[in-house]
Design a protein around this motif. Structure first.
Motif, PDB file in Angstrom:
ATOM      1  N   CYS A  22      27.285  -8.487 -13.234  1.00  0.00           N
ATOM      2  CA  CYS A  22      26.698  -9.696 -13.800  1.00  0.00           C
ATOM      3  C   CYS A  22      27.515 -10.921 -13.388  1.00  0.00           C
ATOM      4  CB  CYS A  22      26.638  -9.592 -15.322  1.00  0.00           C
ATOM      5  SG  CYS A  22      26.064 -11.114 -16.094  1.00  0.00           S
ATOM      6  N   CYS A  25      29.569 -14.341 -16.630  1.00  0.00           N
ATOM      7  CA  CYS A  25      30.835 -14.652 -17.304  1.00  0.00           C
ATOM      8  C   CYS A  25      31.935 -13.738 -16.800  1.00  0.00           C
ATOM      9  CB  CYS A  25      30.681 -14.647 -18.830  1.00  0.00           C
ATOM     10  SG  CYS A  25      30.995 -13.077 -19.632  1.00  0.00           S
ATOM     11  N   ALA A  27      33.392 -11.261 -18.002  1.00  0.00           N
ATOM     12  CA  ALA A  27      33.418  -9.855 -18.402  1.00  0.00           C
ATOM     13  C   ALA A  27      32.975  -8.905 -17.293  1.00  0.00           C
ATOM     14  CB  ALA A  27      32.564  -9.656 -19.650  1.00  0.00           C
ATOM     15  N   THR A  28      32.223  -9.399 -16.318  1.00  0.00           N
ATOM     16  CA  THR A  28      31.784  -8.620 -15.148  1.00  0.00           C
ATOM     17  C   THR A  28      31.103  -7.294 -15.499  1.00  0.00           C
ATOM     18  OG1 THR A  28      33.836  -7.363 -14.738  1.00  0.00           O
ATOM     19  CG2 THR A  28      33.715  -9.579 -13.808  1.00  0.00           C
ATOM     20  N   LYS A  59      22.678 -12.523 -22.173  1.00  0.00           N
ATOM     21  CA  LYS A  59      22.584 -13.309 -20.937  1.00  0.00           C
ATOM     22  C   LYS A  59      22.378 -12.408 -19.723  1.00  0.00           C
ATOM     23  CE  LYS A  59      26.557 -15.374 -21.529  1.00  0.00           C
ATOM     24  NZ  LYS A  59      26.848 -14.710 -22.809  1.00  0.00           N
TER      25      LYS A  59
HETATM   26  S1  SF4 Z   1      29.105 -10.361 -21.273  1.00  0.00           S
HETATM   27 FE1  SF4 Z   1      27.003 -10.933 -20.768  1.00  0.00          FE
HETATM   28  S2  SF4 Z   1      27.178 -12.708 -19.402  1.00  0.00           S
HETATM   29 FE2  SF4 Z   1      29.181 -11.729 -19.490  1.00  0.00          FE
HETATM   30  S3  SF4 Z   1      29.206 -10.355 -17.735  1.00  0.00           S
HETATM   31 FE3  SF4 Z   1      28.511  -9.144 -19.514  1.00  0.00          FE
HETATM   32  S4  SF4 Z   1      26.275  -9.274 -19.454  1.00  0.00           S
HETATM   33 FE4  SF4 Z   1      27.071 -10.887 -18.130  1.00  0.00          FE
END
Ligand code: SF4
Ligand SMILES: Nc1nc2c(c(=O)[nH]1)N[C@H]1C(S)=C(S)[C@@H](COP(=O)(O)OP(=O)(O)OC[C@H]3O[C@@H](n4cnc5c(=O)[nH]c(N)nc54)[C@H](O)[C@@H]3O)O[C@H]1N2
Ligand SMILES: Nc1nc2c(c(=O)[nH]1)N[C@H]1C(S)=C(S)[C@@H](COP(=O)(O)OP(=O)(O)OC[C@H]3O[C@@H](n4cnc5c(=O)[nH]c(N)nc54)[C@H](O)[C@@H]3O)O[C@H]1N2
Ligand SMILES: [Mo]
Length: 750
Positions: A22, A25, A27-28, A59
């Motif tokens: 992703c 953000c 956190a990937t 998200k």
């Molecule tokens: S926390 Fe949400 S926005 Fe952040 S990397 Fe994970 S899925 Fe994507």
């Protein structure tokens, strides 16, 4: 054109699934992207991803909505007769080359401001191609999200251990005691730490006897679930952290452990914090002395503990000093570079050849800004000084801009002033995906490709990851326009003065040559072997493969059989996990002395400001404004996705019941909030989650500006909180903006 590289073979039509990371953000999270022909059908968490294990937030599942968003730009826009209208790529690049040539001829290259934004760090191609672009500009007017975010930590990392990009990452999977200040990972999913499912990792702590203490002026989602929550008056963490350090010394709790022979400056720190007793800081911070002492003892007594401060610690007036005190606490308690303490990452795409302690060290202020004489930090000037540089006439005044993935008119302080300054530029090019509050002022907008049209490898944030992890995926869809690498290359060449029609291969070859030169001349690799290994790859894939193969787990072009390469990674669709962070110090010390510089001169000098505030705290009874994040929102740009913004408005002013009552306000009331910089009208939401004397408004909203082309966002406009933040106050050592702890007045809107 087939979107598939030769690395992964699969059909390009019909139903198929891509496993990606992703891009929204830090956190990937691993995503499973289900596709049918040219449509994204569904985006799920990839449960076979060993790092994120299926976790995603709301998200992540909207990556397909973003790809198909009709407002997302697909064709270049060029301003004609005052209107931004669609143009061909060649017309756009011709306009870019001509525009910059004109401004440079008239005002010189220093009149160009380069503005780099947050999403650059979340995509592979920009991370690889931004270097030549920066150099092609030939200007020192470089600004980025770093000075509205984490620059204090860069400065502290640079000065204390010699590497400004080596962040102290809390080892949350193994810690017994996490002291977290100014961070809300239940909303943000973590920052300067890459740990997918941060909330789940926190929830797992009690089972092994771990404890979480949250220090925050708001009872956040994270604070509500912590073992303990201390409310602190905004902007005062530095005083409280200093009191913890003072207590460690006073109660003989200092125990540096293994790294003791490598730590310099302990005595100086002891002297500097001496006046910062828990009693002396209590009323300033709003935390009583006994609680402070107990916190110091708990931290020192934990088998392994970590102090972790983020946005609420860095985007404040004493950001650098706060980051310094957090690092001091980690070192003095023996928690620096200890499993369960704070550690540094070992990304697959980098080497571990730390060698002996010692290196070139770190400096700021190699040059100064024109108007305010701010020192450069990491080659940048403060975002908060951009408007001054744009508005102040004279040689070197900013007259042109290039923005790459940034929306300063919503992200930087005193945003209304910046909005006017952008409207006034002679020439402005935006490399972006929307016509938004900032890019509406552009003369040319180059649309960046969709994330799904590009290769995917998390290059930047793996440097902050709590595990060594790598995952690669090739493009899901063929691009509707040129590749992102070609766009960066053509922009770079246009800025160099090579014209709008120069061949992008010049830059691809240049980047490859640079990498090959280092590997063959410095490291003795065989050129033919490398070139053979890279055959058939795109320029981006080649650059990534070189990094992976020569990384600490790389196959070294056959010298380490079984090692990592891009092809090998491509065989592991869900990614490769090579374990938790490992001890890297003292070998990783890159200060000139080869020691931890606890009392680096710049930090000691900056402490005078902190000491002065302790001695005369000034007024402490007015209202202070802080920000907040929500899991369904992302900085200033994800509000055009219906599923993320539907429902009740989240852009409200949170206020404690006492403060609301004193002003005759109730939930739902329209209020006027004002600061030195500006004023807004916004709806109040009364909440006892707020510390008395503190109000909170999220940033990144305010999508009602004329000329923006984001239909959904405009229908959920909200207000832009940076109208209120003040560009006159900065954290001087790092140049970081102050976005929390803004003095404001609130009254019923007439
Ligand atoms: S926390 Fe949400 S926005 Fe952040 S990397 Fe994970 S899925 Fe994507
Ligand atoms: N959902 C979502 N996730 C995001 C983002 C987003 O916009 N939305 N943005 C991403 C980005 S770019 C970043 S940098 C990270 C940031 O990640 P975090 O640092 O976790 O960000 P915030 O959620 O803003 O948390 C900051 C906290 O500091 C508190 N605070 C404010 N002032 C003070 C103070 O003076 N002292 C203390 N102790 N606390 C204070 C606020 O109440 C807030 O709870 O999040 C990333 N993730
Ligand atoms: N008051 C207040 N202000 C803040 C903060 C705060 O907590 N409070 N947080 C600060 C922080 S931590 C940060 S990081 C900054 C972020 O501020 P910015 O660096 O301005 O980043 P964003 O707000 O995320 O805006 C991203 C921009 O990139 C565009 N974009 C999105 N995806 C892509 C892409 O793939 N390619 C390209 N080329 N463009 C793309 C979007 O349309 C948008 O214009 O904001 C800061 N501002
Ligand atoms: Mo950020």
């Amino acid at each position: 054109m087939s979107p598939n590289s030769p690395l992964i073979s699969r059909p390009t039509t019909g139903p198929r699934t891509h496993y990606r990371t992703c891009p929204f953000c830090e956190a990937t999270c691993g995503l499973a992207v289900d596709v049918e022909d040219d449509r994204v059908v569904k985006v799920r968490g990839d449960k076979d991803d060993p790092f994120s294990a299926g976790f995603i937030c709301p998200k992540g599942s909207t990556l397909g909505d973003l790809h198909h968003d009709p407002d997302r730009l697909r064709k270049p826009l060029v301003r004609r007769d005052g209107e931004l209208v669609e143009a061909t790529w060649d017309e756009a690049f011709a306009a870019i080359a001509e525009g910059y040539e004109r401004v440079f001829a008239e005002h010189g290259r220093e009149s160009l401001a380069l503005l780099l934004g947050n999403p650059i760090t979340h995509h592979l191609t920009p991370a690889l191609y931004v270097g030549p672009l920066v150099r092609s500009c030939g200007t020192r007017n470089i600004y980025s999200a770093s000075t509205v975010d984490q620059m204090p930590q860069h400065v502290v990392s640079g000065l204390m251990w010699g590497d400004s990009s080596a962040f102290p990452i809390p080892d949350i999977d193994r810690t017994d005691h996490l002291l977290m200040l100014g961070a809300n990972p239940f909303a943000s999913n973590g920052s300067l730490i890459t740990a997918p499912n941060f909330p789940g990792r926190l929830k797992a702590m009690p089972a092994r006897g771990g404890k979480v203490v949250v220090v925050d002026p708001r009872r956040t989602e994270t604070a509500a679930r912590a073992d303990e929550h201390l409310m602190i008056r905004p902007g005062t963490d530095v005083f409280w952290l200093a009191a913890l350090v003072q207590t460690l010394f006073a109660e003989d709790l200092v125990d540096i452990g293994r790294l003791e022979p490598f730590v310099d400056g302990v005595e100086t720190v002891r002297e500097l914090v001496e006046p910062f007793t828990p009693e002396a800081v209590a009323s300033l911070c709003g935390i009583d002395a006994e609680t402070t002492r107990r916190q110091a003892r708990d931290l020192a007594g934990a088998a392994a503990g970590a102090v972790y401060g983020r946005i609420g610690n860095h985007t404040v007036e004493f950001g650098t000093a706060s980051a310094w005190m957090a690092a001091v606490l980690n070192i003095l308690t023996g928690n620096f570079d200890r499993p369960g303490g704070v550690m540094t990452s070992s990304p697959l795409a980098s080497r571990i050849d730390d060698g002996e302690p010692g290196g070139k060290g770190y400096r700021t202020g190699r040059w100064k800004s024109r108007v305010n004489g701010h020192p450069e930090v990491n080659g940048e000037f403060p975002a908060a000084s951009l408007a001054d540089e744009m508005e102040t006439a004279g040689p070197g005044q900013i007259r042109a801009a290039l923005s790459v993935a940034t929306n300063p008119v919503r992200s930087y302080p005193n945003s209304e002033r910046l909005d006017r300054a952008f409207a006034d530029l002679d020439f402005y090019v935006a490399f972006d995906i929307y016509v938004n509050e900032t890019t509406r002022h552009a003369d040319v907008i180059l649309p960046a490709p969709s994330a799904l049209e590009e290769d995917c490898y998390e290059l930047t944030f793996m440097s902050n990851a709590i595990r060594s992890f790598g995952k690669y995926d090739d493009p899901v869809f063929a691009g509707e326009g040129p590749s992102e690498a070609d766009l960066f290359a053509r922009l770079t060449l246009a800025l160099r003065g090579e014209g709008g029609d120069a061949d992008p291969a010049l830059i691809h070859d240049e980047l490859l040559e640079q990498a090959l030169g280092r590997l063959t001349e410095k490291d003795g690799f065989d050129r033919d072997a490398i070139e053979k290994a890279l055959e058939g790859m795109t320029p981006v894939q080649k650059l990534l493969d070189l990094k992976l193969r020569t990384g600490w787990q790389g196959d070294l072009f056959g010298q380490r059989p079984g090692g990592i390469s891009l092809r090998k990674l491509a065989e592991h669709a869900h990614g490769v996990d090579l374990g938790p962070m490992v001890e890297r110090y003292p070998a990783r010390l890159k200060t000139e002395s080869g020691k931890f510089e606890m009392a680096a001169p710049l930090l000691v000098e900056d402490w005078a400001r902190v000491r002065a505030r302790l001695d005369s705290p000034g007024e402490t009874d007015g209202l202070l404004l802080i920000g907040r994040r929500h899991v369904r929102s992302n900085n200033s740009w994800m509000h055009n996705i219906e599923t993320l913004v539907s429902g009740r408005s989240r852009c409200t002013l949170l206020m404690n019941p006492e403060d609301a009552k004193a002003r005759g306000l109730d939930s739902g009331a329209e209020t006027k909030i004002s600061s030195r910089a500006g004023a807004l009208t916004v709806e109040v939401e009364v909440s006892d989650d707020m510390m008395p004397g503190v109000v909170s408004l999220p940033h990144g909203w305010g999508h009602d500006a004329e000329g923006i082309r984001m239909g959904v966002a405009s229908a959920h406009a909200g207000v832009g909180s940076n109208v209120l933040t003040d560009d006159r106050i900065i954290d001087t050592a790092s140049g970081n903006a102050v976005l929390n702890g803004i003095p404001v007045e609130v009254a019923a809107a007439s």
